[in-house]
Design a protein around this motif. Structure first.
Motif, mmCIF file in Angstrom:
data_model
loop_
_atom_site.group_PDB
_atom_site.id
_atom_site.type_symbol
_atom_site.label_atom_id
_atom_site.label_comp_id
_atom_site.label_asym_id
_atom_site.label_seq_id
_atom_site.Cartn_x
_atom_site.Cartn_y
_atom_site.Cartn_z
ATOM 1 N N SER B 7 37.862 40.651 47.005
ATOM 2 C CA SER B 7 36.985 39.493 46.809
ATOM 3 C C SER B 7 37.832 38.245 46.566
ATOM 4 C CB SER B 7 36.074 39.777 45.617
ATOM 5 O OG SER B 7 35.300 38.642 45.344
ATOM 6 N N GLN B 11 38.294 33.997 43.400
ATOM 7 C CA GLN B 11 39.686 33.721 42.998
ATOM 8 C C GLN B 11 40.123 32.331 43.481
ATOM 9 O OE1 GLN B 11 41.591 35.619 41.050
ATOM 10 N NE2 GLN B 11 43.493 36.222 42.066
ATOM 11 N N ASP B 56 45.997 40.063 41.924
ATOM 12 C CA ASP B 56 44.952 40.010 40.902
ATOM 13 C C ASP B 56 43.532 39.980 41.458
ATOM 14 O OD1 ASP B 56 46.979 39.900 39.092
ATOM 15 O OD2 ASP B 56 46.936 37.730 38.845
ATOM 16 N N GLU B 58 39.875 40.920 42.727
ATOM 17 C CA GLU B 58 38.950 42.011 42.407
ATOM 18 C C GLU B 58 38.509 42.712 43.682
ATOM 19 O OE1 GLU B 58 35.854 41.063 39.714
ATOM 20 O OE2 GLU B 58 37.226 40.152 38.275
ATOM 21 N N GLU B 61 32.526 44.338 45.932
ATOM 22 C CA GLU B 61 31.526 45.283 45.413
ATOM 23 C C GLU B 61 31.186 46.363 46.453
ATOM 24 O OE1 GLU B 61 27.930 43.410 44.058
ATOM 25 O OE2 GLU B 61 26.968 45.359 43.718
ATOM 26 N N TRP B 95 48.292 46.502 45.552
ATOM 27 C CA TRP B 95 46.846 46.400 45.314
ATOM 28 C C TRP B 95 46.127 47.574 45.967
ATOM 29 C CZ3 TRP B 95 42.198 45.856 47.858
ATOM 30 C CH2 TRP B 95 41.132 45.288 47.154
ATOM 31 N N TYR B 99 43.738 50.419 44.132
ATOM 32 C CA TYR B 99 42.281 50.549 44.318
ATOM 33 C C TYR B 99 41.890 51.488 45.458
ATOM 34 C CZ TYR B 99 42.078 46.569 41.172
ATOM 35 O OH TYR B 99 42.215 45.739 40.085
#
Lengths: 178, 178
Positions: B7, B11, B56, B58, B61, B95, B99
Protein backbone atom coordinates in the motif's frame (compact mmCIF):
# COMPACT_ATOMS: atom_id res chain seq x y z
CA UNK A 1 25.31 -11.32 -16.70
CA UNK A 2 27.68 -13.74 -14.90
CA UNK A 3 29.53 -15.86 -17.39
CA UNK A 4 28.46 -13.57 -20.24
CA UNK A 5 29.09 -9.91 -19.34
CA UNK A 6 31.07 -10.70 -16.19
CA UNK A 7 33.91 -13.19 -16.02
CA UNK A 8 32.90 -15.41 -13.12
CA UNK A 9 35.03 -18.50 -13.75
CA UNK A 10 38.46 -17.12 -12.67
CA UNK A 11 36.82 -15.53 -9.60
CA UNK A 12 35.30 -18.87 -8.51
CA UNK A 13 38.65 -20.63 -8.86
CA UNK A 14 40.50 -17.85 -7.04
CA UNK A 15 38.01 -17.73 -4.13
CA UNK A 16 37.90 -21.53 -3.86
CA UNK A 17 41.66 -21.78 -3.70
CA UNK A 18 41.88 -18.99 -1.12
CA UNK A 19 39.08 -20.19 1.16
CA UNK A 20 39.71 -23.94 0.95
CA UNK A 21 43.47 -24.00 0.39
CA UNK A 22 43.00 -25.80 -2.93
CA UNK A 23 45.10 -25.36 -6.05
CA UNK A 24 42.52 -25.67 -8.80
CA UNK A 25 43.21 -24.33 -12.27
CA UNK A 26 40.75 -23.12 -14.89
CA UNK A 27 41.75 -26.03 -17.11
CA UNK A 28 40.90 -28.64 -14.46
CA UNK A 29 37.26 -27.62 -14.05
CA UNK A 30 36.31 -27.70 -17.75
CA UNK A 31 33.35 -30.00 -18.36
CA UNK A 32 32.37 -30.14 -14.68
CA UNK A 33 29.24 -28.95 -12.91
CA UNK A 34 29.60 -26.38 -10.14
CA UNK A 35 29.27 -29.12 -7.51
CA UNK A 36 31.97 -31.23 -9.21
CA UNK A 37 34.35 -28.32 -9.77
CA UNK A 38 34.12 -26.94 -6.22
CA UNK A 39 33.27 -30.01 -4.14
CA UNK A 40 34.29 -29.06 -0.62
CA UNK A 41 31.64 -27.79 1.75
CA UNK A 42 28.99 -27.08 -0.97
CA UNK A 43 31.31 -24.21 -1.82
CA UNK A 44 29.69 -22.69 -4.92
CA UNK A 45 26.65 -21.35 -3.08
CA UNK A 46 28.79 -20.09 -0.19
CA UNK A 47 31.19 -18.26 -2.49
CA UNK A 48 28.33 -16.60 -4.38
CA UNK A 49 26.93 -15.37 -1.06
CA UNK A 50 30.19 -13.69 0.01
CA UNK A 51 30.01 -9.87 0.09
CA UNK A 52 32.02 -8.44 -2.77
CA UNK A 53 32.01 -11.59 -4.90
CA UNK A 54 29.91 -10.05 -7.68
CA UNK A 55 31.11 -6.48 -7.23
CA UNK A 56 34.72 -7.50 -7.93
CA UNK A 57 34.15 -9.52 -11.10
CA UNK A 58 36.14 -8.58 -14.17
CA UNK A 59 34.40 -7.72 -17.41
CA UNK A 60 34.30 -10.50 -19.99
CA UNK A 61 36.79 -9.71 -22.73
CA UNK A 62 35.21 -7.68 -25.52
CA UNK A 63 31.82 -7.42 -23.80
CA UNK A 64 31.63 -3.63 -23.51
CA UNK A 65 32.39 -2.93 -27.17
CA UNK A 66 30.21 -5.79 -28.38
CA UNK A 67 27.16 -4.65 -26.39
CA UNK A 68 27.63 -1.10 -27.70
CA UNK A 69 27.68 -2.47 -31.24
CA UNK A 70 24.57 -4.62 -30.69
CA UNK A 71 22.73 -1.61 -29.23
CA UNK A 72 22.97 0.10 -32.61
CA UNK A 73 20.64 -2.53 -34.06
CA UNK A 74 18.87 -4.10 -31.10
CA UNK A 75 17.17 -3.20 -27.84
CA UNK A 76 19.56 -4.89 -25.40
CA UNK A 77 18.38 -6.09 -21.98
CA UNK A 78 20.57 -7.39 -19.17
CA UNK A 79 18.67 -10.20 -17.45
CA UNK A 80 20.43 -11.61 -14.43
CA UNK A 81 19.34 -14.47 -12.18
CA UNK A 82 20.20 -12.51 -9.04
CA UNK A 83 17.34 -13.29 -6.70
CA UNK A 84 18.92 -16.48 -5.29
CA UNK A 85 21.72 -14.34 -3.86
CA UNK A 86 20.08 -11.17 -2.52
CA UNK A 87 23.41 -9.57 -1.60
CA UNK A 88 24.19 -9.57 -5.29
CA UNK A 89 21.28 -7.26 -6.18
CA UNK A 90 23.01 -4.01 -5.26
CA UNK A 91 26.47 -5.30 -6.22
CA UNK A 92 25.26 -6.22 -9.71
CA UNK A 93 23.53 -2.87 -10.11
CA UNK A 94 26.70 -1.00 -9.08
CA UNK A 95 28.85 -3.22 -11.29
CA UNK A 96 26.67 -2.43 -14.30
CA UNK A 97 26.83 1.28 -13.45
CA UNK A 98 30.64 1.05 -13.46
CA UNK A 99 31.24 -0.98 -16.62
CA UNK A 100 28.03 -0.58 -18.65
CA UNK A 101 26.75 2.89 -17.68
CA UNK A 102 25.28 3.24 -21.17
CA UNK A 103 22.68 0.55 -20.40
CA UNK A 104 19.59 2.35 -19.13
CA UNK A 105 17.87 1.19 -15.92
CA UNK A 106 14.75 0.44 -17.99
CA UNK A 107 16.71 -2.40 -19.61
CA UNK A 108 17.99 -4.15 -16.48
CA UNK A 109 16.17 -7.14 -14.99
CA UNK A 110 17.16 -9.03 -11.83
CA UNK A 111 15.10 -12.17 -11.64
CA UNK A 112 14.75 -15.60 -10.16
CA UNK A 113 14.29 -17.97 -13.04
CA UNK A 114 14.21 -16.55 -16.57
CA UNK A 115 11.18 -18.47 -17.80
CA UNK A 116 8.90 -15.43 -18.13
CA UNK A 117 11.44 -13.38 -20.11
CA UNK A 118 10.20 -12.71 -23.62
CA UNK A 119 12.82 -11.37 -26.04
CA UNK A 120 13.88 -12.38 -29.54
CA UNK A 121 17.33 -13.63 -28.54
CA UNK A 122 18.98 -14.89 -25.39
CA UNK A 123 22.74 -15.14 -24.79
CA UNK A 124 23.32 -17.24 -21.68
CA UNK A 125 25.80 -19.76 -20.30
CA UNK A 126 23.18 -21.93 -18.57
CA UNK A 127 21.06 -24.38 -20.54
CA UNK A 128 18.41 -24.29 -17.81
CA UNK A 129 17.72 -20.73 -19.03
CA UNK A 130 18.16 -21.38 -22.75
CA UNK A 131 16.09 -24.59 -22.77
CA UNK A 132 12.84 -22.85 -21.73
CA UNK A 133 13.39 -19.78 -23.91
CA UNK A 134 11.13 -19.32 -26.95
CA UNK A 135 13.40 -17.13 -29.10
CA UNK A 136 16.79 -17.85 -30.67
CA UNK A 137 19.55 -18.94 -28.30
CA UNK A 138 23.30 -18.47 -28.06
CA UNK A 139 25.16 -20.53 -25.43
CA UNK A 140 28.14 -18.64 -24.06
CA UNK A 141 31.00 -21.05 -23.47
CA UNK A 142 31.59 -21.93 -19.81
CA UNK A 143 33.26 -24.72 -17.83
CA UNK A 144 29.88 -26.22 -16.88
CA UNK A 145 28.48 -26.41 -20.44
CA UNK A 146 31.40 -27.83 -22.42
CA UNK A 147 29.68 -31.22 -22.82
CA UNK A 148 26.35 -29.76 -24.02
CA UNK A 149 25.72 -29.04 -27.66
CA UNK A 150 22.00 -28.44 -28.24
CA UNK A 151 22.43 -24.65 -28.41
CA UNK A 152 24.75 -22.71 -30.71
CA UNK A 153 28.01 -22.24 -28.80
CA UNK A 154 29.86 -18.92 -28.81
CA UNK A 155 33.33 -18.86 -27.30
CA UNK A 156 33.79 -15.10 -27.22
CA UNK A 157 32.01 -11.80 -27.78
CA UNK A 158 33.63 -11.68 -31.21
CA UNK A 159 31.76 -14.88 -32.05
CA UNK A 160 28.54 -13.30 -30.76
CA UNK A 161 29.10 -10.34 -33.09
CA UNK A 162 29.87 -12.67 -36.01
CA UNK A 163 26.61 -14.54 -35.36
CA UNK A 164 24.54 -11.34 -35.22
CA UNK A 165 26.21 -10.04 -38.37
CA UNK A 166 24.92 -13.08 -40.23
CA UNK A 167 21.55 -12.67 -38.50
CA UNK A 168 21.30 -9.03 -39.60
CA UNK A 169 22.23 -9.98 -43.18
CA UNK A 170 19.49 -12.58 -43.09
CA UNK A 171 16.94 -10.09 -41.74
CA UNK A 172 17.89 -7.50 -44.36
CA UNK A 173 17.57 -10.15 -47.08
CA UNK A 174 14.11 -11.23 -45.85
CA UNK A 175 13.00 -7.59 -45.66
CA UNK A 176 14.21 -6.79 -49.19
CA UNK A 177 12.50 -9.88 -50.61
CA UNK A 178 9.10 -8.93 -49.12
CA UNK B 1 4.28 -4.79 -6.07
CA UNK B 2 3.74 -1.14 -5.00
CA UNK B 3 0.10 -0.23 -5.31
CA UNK B 4 -0.86 -3.91 -5.64
CA UNK B 5 0.82 -5.99 -2.91
CA UNK B 6 2.11 -2.98 -0.97
CA UNK B 7 0.00 0.00 0.00
CA UNK B 8 2.04 2.93 -1.30
CA UNK B 9 -0.58 5.69 -1.42
CA UNK B 10 -0.89 6.40 2.34
CA UNK B 11 2.92 6.29 2.66
CA UNK B 12 3.36 8.90 -0.09
CA UNK B 13 0.84 11.23 1.55
CA UNK B 14 2.37 10.73 5.00
CA UNK B 15 5.94 11.36 3.79
CA UNK B 16 4.90 14.38 1.70
CA UNK B 17 3.10 15.95 4.63
CA UNK B 18 6.04 15.31 6.96
CA UNK B 19 8.81 16.49 4.64
CA UNK B 20 7.02 19.47 3.06
CA UNK B 21 4.73 20.49 5.91
CA UNK B 22 1.67 19.91 3.72
CA UNK B 23 -1.69 18.60 4.86
CA UNK B 24 -2.76 16.45 1.94
CA UNK B 25 -5.40 13.79 2.35
CA UNK B 26 -5.88 10.59 0.38
CA UNK B 27 -9.17 11.95 -0.96
CA UNK B 28 -7.54 15.08 -2.39
CA UNK B 29 -5.09 13.25 -4.66
CA UNK B 30 -7.61 10.97 -6.39
CA UNK B 31 -7.46 11.37 -10.16
CA UNK B 32 -4.09 13.14 -10.08
CA UNK B 33 -0.73 12.10 -11.52
CA UNK B 34 2.22 11.77 -9.15
CA UNK B 35 3.50 15.18 -10.25
CA UNK B 36 0.10 16.80 -9.65
CA UNK B 37 -0.48 15.10 -6.31
CA UNK B 38 2.95 15.92 -4.86
CA UNK B 39 3.94 19.09 -6.70
CA UNK B 40 6.62 20.63 -4.48
CA UNK B 41 10.24 20.03 -5.34
CA UNK B 42 9.60 17.07 -7.74
CA UNK B 43 8.79 15.24 -4.53
CA UNK B 44 7.63 11.84 -5.78
CA UNK B 45 11.04 10.76 -7.02
CA UNK B 46 12.77 12.10 -3.90
CA UNK B 47 10.40 10.29 -1.56
CA UNK B 48 10.85 7.00 -3.43
CA UNK B 49 14.63 7.37 -3.03
CA UNK B 50 14.48 7.80 0.75
CA UNK B 51 15.97 4.86 2.70
CA UNK B 52 13.20 2.91 4.36
CA UNK B 53 10.40 4.16 2.13
CA UNK B 54 9.72 0.75 0.57
CA UNK B 55 10.74 -1.32 3.60
CA UNK B 56 8.08 0.34 5.76
CA UNK B 57 5.12 -0.04 3.41
CA UNK B 58 2.01 -1.74 4.75
CA UNK B 59 0.58 -4.76 3.00
CA UNK B 60 -2.41 -4.07 0.78
CA UNK B 61 -5.56 -5.30 2.51
CA UNK B 62 -6.33 -8.92 1.65
CA UNK B 63 -3.19 -9.37 -0.49
CA UNK B 64 -1.55 -12.18 1.50
CA UNK B 65 -4.62 -14.43 1.57
CA UNK B 66 -5.51 -13.66 -2.04
CA UNK B 67 -2.04 -14.51 -3.37
CA UNK B 68 -2.08 -17.77 -1.38
CA UNK B 69 -5.43 -18.63 -2.97
CA UNK B 70 -4.23 -17.77 -6.48
CA UNK B 71 -1.12 -19.91 -5.96
CA UNK B 72 -3.35 -22.99 -5.68
CA UNK B 73 -4.29 -22.59 -9.34
CA UNK B 74 -1.59 -20.39 -10.89
CA UNK B 75 2.16 -19.88 -10.94
CA UNK B 76 2.35 -16.43 -9.34
CA UNK B 77 5.25 -14.06 -10.09
CA UNK B 78 6.00 -10.78 -8.33
CA UNK B 79 7.31 -8.37 -10.96
CA UNK B 80 8.39 -5.02 -9.55
CA UNK B 81 9.72 -2.00 -11.42
CA UNK B 82 12.49 -1.49 -8.88
CA UNK B 83 15.48 -0.62 -11.01
CA UNK B 84 14.74 3.13 -11.14
CA UNK B 85 15.28 3.23 -7.36
CA UNK B 86 18.25 0.96 -6.62
CA UNK B 87 17.93 1.40 -2.85
CA UNK B 88 14.59 -0.32 -3.14
CA UNK B 89 16.10 -3.58 -4.45
CA UNK B 90 17.11 -4.97 -1.07
CA UNK B 91 14.22 -3.29 0.75
CA UNK B 92 11.71 -4.89 -1.57
CA UNK B 93 13.37 -8.27 -1.24
CA UNK B 94 13.32 -8.04 2.57
CA UNK B 95 9.73 -6.79 2.53
CA UNK B 96 8.65 -9.80 0.47
CA UNK B 97 10.54 -12.13 2.82
CA UNK B 98 8.62 -10.62 5.74
CA UNK B 99 5.09 -10.57 4.34
CA UNK B 100 5.15 -13.10 1.47
CA UNK B 101 7.76 -15.67 2.58
CA UNK B 102 5.79 -18.35 0.72
CA UNK B 103 6.74 -16.79 -2.63
CA UNK B 104 9.89 -18.55 -3.82
CA UNK B 105 12.90 -16.51 -5.04
CA UNK B 106 12.49 -18.14 -8.44
CA UNK B 107 9.25 -16.19 -8.82
CA UNK B 108 10.52 -12.70 -7.97
CA UNK B 109 11.55 -10.24 -10.69
CA UNK B 110 12.95 -6.74 -10.13
CA UNK B 111 13.01 -4.94 -13.43
CA UNK B 112 13.17 -1.64 -15.22
CA UNK B 113 10.24 -1.55 -17.58
CA UNK B 114 7.96 -4.59 -17.76
CA UNK B 115 7.78 -4.85 -21.54
CA UNK B 116 9.68 -8.16 -21.79
CA UNK B 117 7.58 -9.91 -19.14
CA UNK B 118 5.60 -12.75 -20.64
CA UNK B 119 2.86 -14.17 -18.42
CA UNK B 120 -0.81 -14.94 -18.98
CA UNK B 121 -2.12 -12.24 -16.65
CA UNK B 122 -0.84 -8.99 -15.23
CA UNK B 123 -2.26 -7.16 -12.21
CA UNK B 124 -0.79 -3.66 -12.10
CA UNK B 125 -1.78 -0.14 -11.12
CA UNK B 126 0.11 1.55 -13.98
CA UNK B 127 -1.29 1.63 -17.52
CA UNK B 128 2.24 2.11 -18.90
CA UNK B 129 2.82 -1.50 -17.83
CA UNK B 130 -0.59 -2.89 -18.76
CA UNK B 131 -0.72 -1.16 -22.17
CA UNK B 132 2.29 -3.06 -23.57
CA UNK B 133 1.36 -6.39 -21.99
CA UNK B 134 0.17 -9.17 -24.31
CA UNK B 135 -1.90 -11.23 -21.85
CA UNK B 136 -5.05 -10.37 -19.91
CA UNK B 137 -4.87 -7.28 -17.69
CA UNK B 138 -6.32 -6.19 -14.38
CA UNK B 139 -5.84 -2.56 -13.36
CA UNK B 140 -5.53 -2.23 -9.60
CA UNK B 141 -7.29 0.94 -8.47
CA UNK B 142 -4.94 3.81 -7.57
CA UNK B 143 -5.16 7.59 -7.23
CA UNK B 144 -3.28 8.07 -10.52
CA UNK B 145 -5.52 5.80 -12.63
CA UNK B 146 -9.03 6.84 -11.56
CA UNK B 147 -9.69 8.62 -14.88
CA UNK B 148 -8.53 5.68 -17.05
CA UNK B 149 -10.89 2.94 -18.08
CA UNK B 150 -9.32 0.88 -20.87
CA UNK B 151 -8.35 -1.98 -18.51
CA UNK B 152 -10.64 -3.91 -16.18
CA UNK B 153 -10.54 -2.09 -12.84
CA UNK B 154 -10.27 -4.00 -9.56
CA UNK B 155 -10.72 -2.00 -6.36
CA UNK B 156 -9.58 -4.67 -3.93
CA UNK B 157 -8.02 -8.13 -3.72
CA UNK B 158 -11.53 -9.51 -3.20
CA UNK B 159 -12.40 -8.17 -6.66
CA UNK B 160 -9.23 -9.80 -8.05
CA UNK B 161 -10.33 -13.14 -6.59
CA UNK B 162 -13.86 -12.67 -7.96
CA UNK B 163 -12.41 -12.03 -11.42
CA UNK B 164 -10.19 -15.11 -11.30
CA UNK B 165 -13.08 -17.24 -10.05
CA UNK B 166 -15.00 -16.39 -13.22
CA UNK B 167 -11.82 -16.93 -15.26
CA UNK B 168 -11.30 -20.40 -13.75
CA UNK B 169 -14.96 -21.29 -14.44
CA UNK B 170 -14.45 -20.18 -18.02
CA UNK B 171 -11.25 -22.24 -18.36
CA UNK B 172 -12.90 -25.32 -16.87
CA UNK B 173 -15.84 -24.86 -19.25
CA UNK B 174 -13.54 -24.55 -22.29
CA UNK B 175 -11.56 -27.60 -21.16
CA UNK B 176 -14.69 -29.75 -20.68
CA UNK B 177 -16.05 -28.72 -24.08
CA UNK B 178 -12.86 -29.80 -25.89
Amino acid sequence: MDGVLASVEPQLVKYYNQVYGASLTLEQIQGMSGAEAFPKDAATRKMLNLPGFFRDLEVMEGAVDAVKKLMKHYEVYVVSAAMEFPLSLMEKYEWLQQYFPFIDWHNIVMCGDKSIINTDYMIDDYCKNLDVFKGKTLMFHAYHNTTLDHHYRVRSWQEVLNWFERELDLELKVTSEN
